[in-house]
Design a protein around this motif. Structure first.
Motif, PDB file in Angstrom:
ATOM      1  N   TYR A 344       0.843  -1.200   0.000  1.00  7.17           N
ATOM      2  CA  TYR A 344       0.000   0.000   0.000  1.00  7.17           C
ATOM      3  C   TYR A 344       0.879   1.252   0.000  1.00  7.17           C
ATOM      4  CZ  TYR A 344      -3.639   3.256   1.630  1.00  7.17           C
ATOM      5  OH  TYR A 344      -4.518   4.286   1.767  1.00  7.17           O
ATOM      6  N   ILE A 345       0.674   2.116  -0.981  1.00  2.00           N
ATOM      7  CA  ILE A 345       1.433   3.369  -1.070  1.00  2.00           C
ATOM      8  C   ILE A 345       0.799   4.365  -0.109  1.00  2.00           C
ATOM      9  CG2 ILE A 345       2.208   5.218  -2.594  1.00  2.00           C
ATOM     10  CD1 ILE A 345       1.836   3.209  -4.936  1.00  2.00           C
ATOM     11  N   ILE A 346       1.494   4.652   0.980  1.00  4.65           N
ATOM     12  CA  ILE A 346       0.891   5.416   2.069  1.00  4.65           C
ATOM     13  C   ILE A 346       0.742   6.899   1.736  1.00  4.65           C
ATOM     14  CG2 ILE A 346       3.099   5.757   3.241  1.00  4.65           C
ATOM     15  CD1 ILE A 346       1.656   5.539   5.883  1.00  4.65           C
ATOM     16  N   GLY A 347       1.599   7.410   0.857  1.00  2.17           N
ATOM     17  CA  GLY A 347       1.495   8.820   0.481  1.00  2.17           C
ATOM     18  C   GLY A 347       2.538   9.708   1.123  1.00  2.17           C
ATOM     19  N   ASP A 348       3.354   9.169   2.027  1.00  6.45           N
ATOM     20  CA  ASP A 348       4.421   9.942   2.655  1.00  6.45           C
ATOM     21  C   ASP A 348       5.747   9.672   1.954  1.00  6.45           C
ATOM     22  OD1 ASP A 348       2.708  10.997   4.513  1.00  6.45           O
ATOM     23  OD2 ASP A 348       3.234   9.587   6.093  1.00  6.45           O
ATOM     24  N   THR A 349       6.621  10.665   1.992  1.00  6.53           N
ATOM     25  CA  THR A 349       7.965  10.496   1.452  1.00  6.53           C
ATOM     26  C   THR A 349       8.975  10.602   2.586  1.00  6.53           C
ATOM     27  OG1 THR A 349       8.215  12.857   0.925  1.00  6.53           O
ATOM     28  CG2 THR A 349       7.311  11.430  -0.783  1.00  6.53           C
ATOM     29  N   VAL A 350      10.018   9.780   2.501  1.00  8.43           N
ATOM     30  CA  VAL A 350      11.037   9.737   3.543  1.00  8.43           C
ATOM     31  C   VAL A 350      12.423   9.735   2.908  1.00  8.43           C
ATOM     32  CG1 VAL A 350       9.530   8.472   5.139  1.00  8.43           C
ATOM     33  CG2 VAL A 350      11.091   7.205   3.634  1.00  8.43           C
ATOM     34  N   GLN A 351      13.403  10.061   3.741  1.00  3.76           N
ATOM     35  CA  GLN A 351      14.792  10.037   3.315  1.00  3.76           C
ATOM     36  C   GLN A 351      15.613   9.414   4.435  1.00  3.76           C
ATOM     37  OE1 GLN A 351      17.861  13.582   2.886  1.00  3.76           O
ATOM     38  NE2 GLN A 351      16.431  13.588   1.164  1.00  3.76           N
ATOM     39  N   PHE A 352      16.402   8.415   4.118  1.00  3.01           N
ATOM     40  CA  PHE A 352      17.209   7.748   5.143  1.00  3.01           C
ATOM     41  C   PHE A 352      18.489   8.537   5.409  1.00  3.01           C
ATOM     42  CE2 PHE A 352      14.403   4.351   3.949  1.00  3.01           C
ATOM     43  CZ  PHE A 352      14.191   3.682   5.145  1.00  3.01           C
ATOM     44  N   THR A 353      18.797   8.680   6.676  1.00  8.68           N
ATOM     45  CA  THR A 353      20.030   9.352   7.082  1.00  8.68           C
ATOM     46  C   THR A 353      21.113   8.355   7.450  1.00  8.68           C
ATOM     47  OG1 THR A 353      19.306   9.504   9.401  1.00  8.68           O
ATOM     48  CG2 THR A 353      18.715  11.332   7.933  1.00  8.68           C
ATOM     49  N   SER A 354      20.721   7.093   7.710  1.00 14.80           N
ATOM     50  CA  SER A 354      21.708   6.053   8.022  1.00 14.80           C
ATOM     51  C   SER A 354      21.096   4.679   7.780  1.00 14.80           C
ATOM     52  CB  SER A 354      22.184   6.159   9.478  1.00 14.80           C
ATOM     53  OG  SER A 354      21.156   5.789  10.382  1.00 14.80           O
ATOM     54  N   ARG A 355      21.978   3.678   7.658  1.00  8.33           N
ATOM     55  CA  ARG A 355      21.598   2.267   7.587  1.00  8.33           C
ATOM     56  C   ARG A 355      22.303   1.558   8.742  1.00  8.33           C
ATOM     57  NH1 ARG A 355      20.847  -0.221   2.224  1.00  8.33           N
ATOM     58  NH2 ARG A 355      22.341  -1.750   3.005  1.00  8.33           N
ATOM     59  N   ASP A 356      21.639   0.604   9.338  1.00  8.10           N
ATOM     60  CA  ASP A 356      22.206  -0.105  10.501  1.00  8.10           C
ATOM     61  C   ASP A 356      22.697   0.869  11.578  1.00  8.10           C
ATOM     62  OD1 ASP A 356      21.678  -2.636   9.493  1.00  8.10           O
ATOM     63  OD2 ASP A 356      23.581  -2.728   8.436  1.00  8.10           O
ATOM     64  N   PRO A 357      21.830   1.549  12.252  1.00  7.95           N
ATOM     65  CA  PRO A 357      20.375   1.409  12.190  1.00  7.95           C
ATOM     66  C   PRO A 357      19.757   2.210  11.049  1.00  7.95           C
ATOM     67  CG  PRO A 357      20.937   3.025  13.850  1.00  7.95           C
ATOM     68  CD  PRO A 357      22.250   2.482  13.339  1.00  7.95           C
ATOM     69  N   TYR A 358      18.556   1.785  10.651  1.00  8.80           N
ATOM     70  CA  TYR A 358      17.826   2.488   9.606  1.00  8.80           C
ATOM     71  C   TYR A 358      17.084   3.667  10.229  1.00  8.80           C
ATOM     72  CZ  TYR A 358      18.818  -1.318   6.358  1.00  8.80           C
ATOM     73  OH  TYR A 358      19.449  -2.217   5.549  1.00  8.80           O
ATOM     74  N   LYS A 359      17.631   4.854  10.019  1.00 10.99           N
ATOM     75  CA  LYS A 359      17.032   6.076  10.559  1.00 10.99           C
ATOM     76  C   LYS A 359      16.659   6.988   9.397  1.00 10.99           C
ATOM     77  CE  LYS A 359      18.350   7.412  14.650  1.00 10.99           C
ATOM     78  NZ  LYS A 359      19.109   7.950  15.799  1.00 10.99           N
TER      79      LYS A 359
END
Length: 503
Positions: A344-359
């Motif tokens: 389901y495409i929720i409609g919000d957009t996000v941008q990751f600042t890190s992986r492991d942890p995923y923030k």
């Protein structure tokens, strides 16, 4: 030993240990979630139609199950609302979160199953407290009351025991009775539908309580707190609630409201924790108070996928699982959950600042942006620009919206911002210049379109009269609850309605 210390040891310690898996085992947690969701929903109508029982890995899931938006699931959801069982999720789903996501007239009815309540929404609330206690071991949060804002609900069609309403009302209605011992206001007040009546009653009921924590949408909570101050006659909130220590906030960006909260609550040890909780699920928590990015919660009943925004809207967009994301890239978020929302495409957009942890940070909405001239302006840009202009001028913004002016009488194109101020800048033109300059600094596409005023002329800021956005929401029957003002729009639908009543 305080009640909070006992709660930490008996209830939160085990979960705090489990949360450490988010730091290094994100992909494994997500693969487990997908496997469990498919297994549980295998005998549903949707599961049989898409051969869930034969799916063994993410690649097959991605190939066999289509991307969905609300329209593509609407018919199935409506059947569920009429009482049909085993459609998108096992059993009968009795609760539906009514949401528009914006102030559109058209409502969505998001299924909220018992599994979703426990394994997504309530787990998110529990983990918010778990992280807070980890970061603040001296907390006495449970030695007092929690002020939690709620919406309202009503009967769903004529189906016995089934209801639609604000997610917050659903959570309050189904909460463990023991939680009511530490929550205010009383349920009857919390579920009132008239926000203005509710606001006054909440203020009066909580005035003499030992409130240690507050939870809600920043704009609506601020309205309640202002009423508390009006009734109490005090100057600062800590004079009313001296043991208040934290505000768990979500729903909209906190940046435009931070200065007002800091003026209202002046104690140096007041803390703020952001959460990403929506009608569709609970997705993120600010696990580190020094980092504005939130931790993506990976062991709930939510499986995540992401569409790069440069692909969004294509007939066959690229879609990547969590382990395929890159930092610094804008994605539309896709979820599969135990409430029956599949890809389901929720409609919000996000941008990751890190992986492991995923923030990550929330950057806006797939439909809330301005790209009338190729400028690709997103909500995160707007928040940064306004924060900068406010810092430089001492202004305070309470609400805003912006839209393009495609061509005025002189053939000029620009962005028009309608801004309601709690504290106005001395020079409105300077405020507009600062905002415009900052947007060019942080958005290269906007900067290119502003080059020598060829494509876009300098933006315009229109001052909104006090209470304009409140009045507009009230006229549309959207006052209170989780309704939000659309920050950016590619059309003039909202801003023209607002300008009409701003005269």
């Amino acid at each position: 030993m305080s009640i909070t210390t006992i709660a930490r040891k008996l209830y939160f310690a085990k979960r705090q240990h489990e949360l450490q898996r988010h730091l290094t085992q994100g992909a494994e947690l997500q693969r487990n979630v997908l496997r469990n969701l498919l297994e549980k929903a295998g005998d549903t109508e949707y599961g049989r139609n898409h051969a869930f029982s034969t799916i063994r890995d993410y690649e097959t899931f991605c190939a066999d199950v289509p991307l969905n938006d609300y329209e593509s699931l609407k018919q199935d959801i409506d059947r569920m609302r009429h009482g049909e069982k085993d459609v998108l999720w096992p059993g009968q789903v009795r609760w539906y979160a009514k949401s528009s996501g914006t102030t559109n007239d058209k409502s969505k009815f998001i299924p909220v199953s018992n599994d979703g309540l426990q394994r997504i929404h309530y787990q998110g609330g529990t983990d918010s407290v778990a992280f807070y206690l980890m970061n603040n071991p001296q907390s006495r949060i449970f030695d007092g009351k929690a002020l939690i804002l709620g919406g309202s609900h009503q009967a769903n069609y004529n189906v016995h025991g089934s209801f639609v309403g604000a997610l917050s009302a659903i959570l309050i209605e189904n909460i463990n009775p023991l939680a009511n011992l530490v929550r205010v206001p009383k349920k009857q007040t919390a579920l009132l539908s008239d926000f203005e009546v509710k606001r006054d009653r909440i203020a009066r009921e909580t005035l003499n309580k030992n409130v240690t924590n507050i939870s809600g949408v920043p704009s609506w909570m601020l309205s309640v707190l202002i009423r508390v101050m009006e009734i109490s006659g005090k100057k600062h909130l800590e004079e009313v609630w001296p043991n208040l220590e934290v505000f768990f906030h979500g729903g909209i960006a906190f940046t435009p409201y931070r200065k007002q909260y800091e003026q209202l609550i002046t104690k140096s040890d007041m803390r703020y924790e952001e959460t990403y909780n929506a009608s569709e699920g609970f997705f993120g928590i600010q696990s580190d108070p020094e980092d504005k990015a939130m931790l993506l919660m990976l062991d709930y009943d939510v499986f995540y996928e992401f569409i790069p925004m440069e692909d969004f809207g294509k007939e066959k967009p690229e879609v990547v699982p969590l382990w395929g994301v890159e930092t610094g890239k804008n994605y539309a978020m896709v979820i599969s959950t135990s409430c029956g929302l599949w890809r389901y495409i929720i409609g919000d957009t996000v941008q990751f600042t890190s992986r492991d942890p995923y923030k990550f940070i929330i950057t806006g909405r797939t439909k809330h942006f301005i790209n009338a001239f190729g400028e690709e302006l997103i909500v995160d840009n707007a928040e940064q620009g306004l924060a900068y202009a406010c810092m430089k001028t001492g202004a305070e913004v309470t609400e805003y919206t912006a839209a393009p002016v495609f061509m005025d009488g002189e053939g000029r194109c620009r962005h028009q911002w309608l801004v309601e101020f709690a504290a106005e800048p001395d020079d409105m033109d300077n405020f507009a210049r600062l905002l415009d300059t900052k947007l060019q600094e942080i958005n290269s596409d906007y900067e290119a379109k502003r080059f020598k005023d060829i494509t876009l002329q300098p933006l315009e800021v229109v001052k909104a009269k006090p209470g304009l956005f409140h009045t507009w929401l009230k006229q549309r029957g959207k006052l209170g609850g989780q309704h939000k003002v659309p920050r950016l729009s590619n059309t003039r639908e909202y801003i023209d309605q607002l300008l009409k009543i701003n005269k």
